[in-house]
Design an enzyme around this catalytic site. Sequence first.
Site, PDB file in Angstrom:
ATOM      1  N   LYS A 177       0.831  -1.204   0.000  1.00 36.12           N
ATOM      2  CA  LYS A 177       0.000   0.000   0.000  1.00 36.12           C
ATOM      3  C   LYS A 177       0.866   1.254   0.000  1.00 36.12           C
ATOM      4  CE  LYS A 177      -1.909  -1.577   3.706  1.00 36.12           C
ATOM      5  NZ  LYS A 177      -2.747  -1.838   4.904  1.00 36.12           N
ATOM      6  N   THR A 210      -8.475   8.988   8.982  1.00 39.34           N
ATOM      7  CA  THR A 210      -7.812   7.869   8.314  1.00 39.34           C
ATOM      8  C   THR A 210      -7.670   6.649   9.219  1.00 39.34           C
ATOM      9  OG1 THR A 210      -5.637   8.733   8.957  1.00 39.34           O
ATOM     10  CG2 THR A 210      -6.502   9.414   6.810  1.00 39.34           C
ATOM     11  N   GLY A 212      -8.176   3.233  10.617  1.00 36.81           N
ATOM     12  CA  GLY A 212      -8.785   1.996  10.146  1.00 36.81           C
ATOM     13  C   GLY A 212      -8.698   1.766   8.658  1.00 36.81           C
ATOM     14  N   THR A 213      -7.900   2.561   7.940  1.00 36.09           N
ATOM     15  CA  THR A 213      -7.815   2.371   6.487  1.00 36.09           C
ATOM     16  C   THR A 213      -7.244   1.003   6.123  1.00 36.09           C
ATOM     17  OG1 THR A 213      -5.710   3.582   6.553  1.00 36.09           O
ATOM     18  CG2 THR A 213      -7.672   4.816   5.873  1.00 36.09           C
ATOM     19  N   GLY A 214      -6.206   0.584   6.832  1.00 35.16           N
ATOM     20  CA  GLY A 214      -5.604  -0.713   6.526  1.00 35.16           C
ATOM     21  C   GLY A 214      -6.528  -1.875   6.832  1.00 35.16           C
ATOM     22  N   CYS A 215      -7.201  -1.798   7.971  1.00 32.83           N
ATOM     23  CA  CYS A 215      -8.165  -2.839   8.335  1.00 32.83           C
ATOM     24  C   CYS A 215      -9.287  -2.907   7.303  1.00 32.83           C
ATOM     25  CB  CYS A 215      -8.765  -2.553   9.714  1.00 32.83           C
ATOM     26  SG  CYS A 215      -7.575  -2.439  11.052  1.00 32.83           S
TER      27      CYS A 215
END
Length: 269
Positions: A177, A210, A212-215
């Site tokens: 990412k 932003t 929790g974007t990865g989750c």
Amino acid sequence: MSRRVARALTIAGSDSGGGAGIQADLKSFAALRVYGMSAITLVTVQNSITVARVHILPPELVAAQIDAVASDLGVDAAKTGALGNSAVIEAVAERVEANGIERLVVDPVMISKHGAPLLADEARQTLIERLLPIASVITPNLPEAEVLAGMKIEDQAGMREAAERIAALGPRAVLVKGGHLGGSESVDVLRLSDGSVHLLGQPRIQTTSTHGTGCTLSAALAAGLARGWSVLEAARRAKEYVTTALRDAPGLGQGTGPLAHHSLAERAA
């Protein structure tokens, strides 16, 4: 007779603020019309400002949760998030294999958005040895990719090189990412099992919401796999999902706010 519905399992930590972890995962599953289940690995005391405490659950309790849902409800795809330590990683890998869960998205969460450690340093090698070889996709951000690949990443060329190095560790696909890079576009690098590389770009959204974007990305990807989409299609739609969630963020909290899962159901279907 019951109607067939795609089923996805999140194996991750609990975020009391609802922005990340299993809460974000279950919201993403629901928005993508996938039945969501959970196996909690750790409990955090957190909000948009800070992570005050982290309590890792016993590995046997994590394993029992996975067995309970897999043996009864069934699992079409699963994802892992924060796992805490080596013992939990070992338990998760063992139960994923024992229950025949073939579509596994690994989000190698190491540090929270607030800087709290969510994976012991000694557990990094366990994650590499036990989870990466059974992963359908691994979704590291740039700091995580640097740890896994053993290199510094400063541009897209570095992201490509890191994806190749991580792929050599066993996962069938790698999604590095690019959110930590600058520019008007956020570009992720997807390396598939056939060696092909795809750039997934979306406009960069300027927002402080932003958390929790990865989750959310890894959960949306797992939901796509549960619905039978290819890795490429699931990754593309997951990227679009996150971009819309950032754009529509509700502006909650005094710190790093959560995404807007509630407005996405019709767009994501």
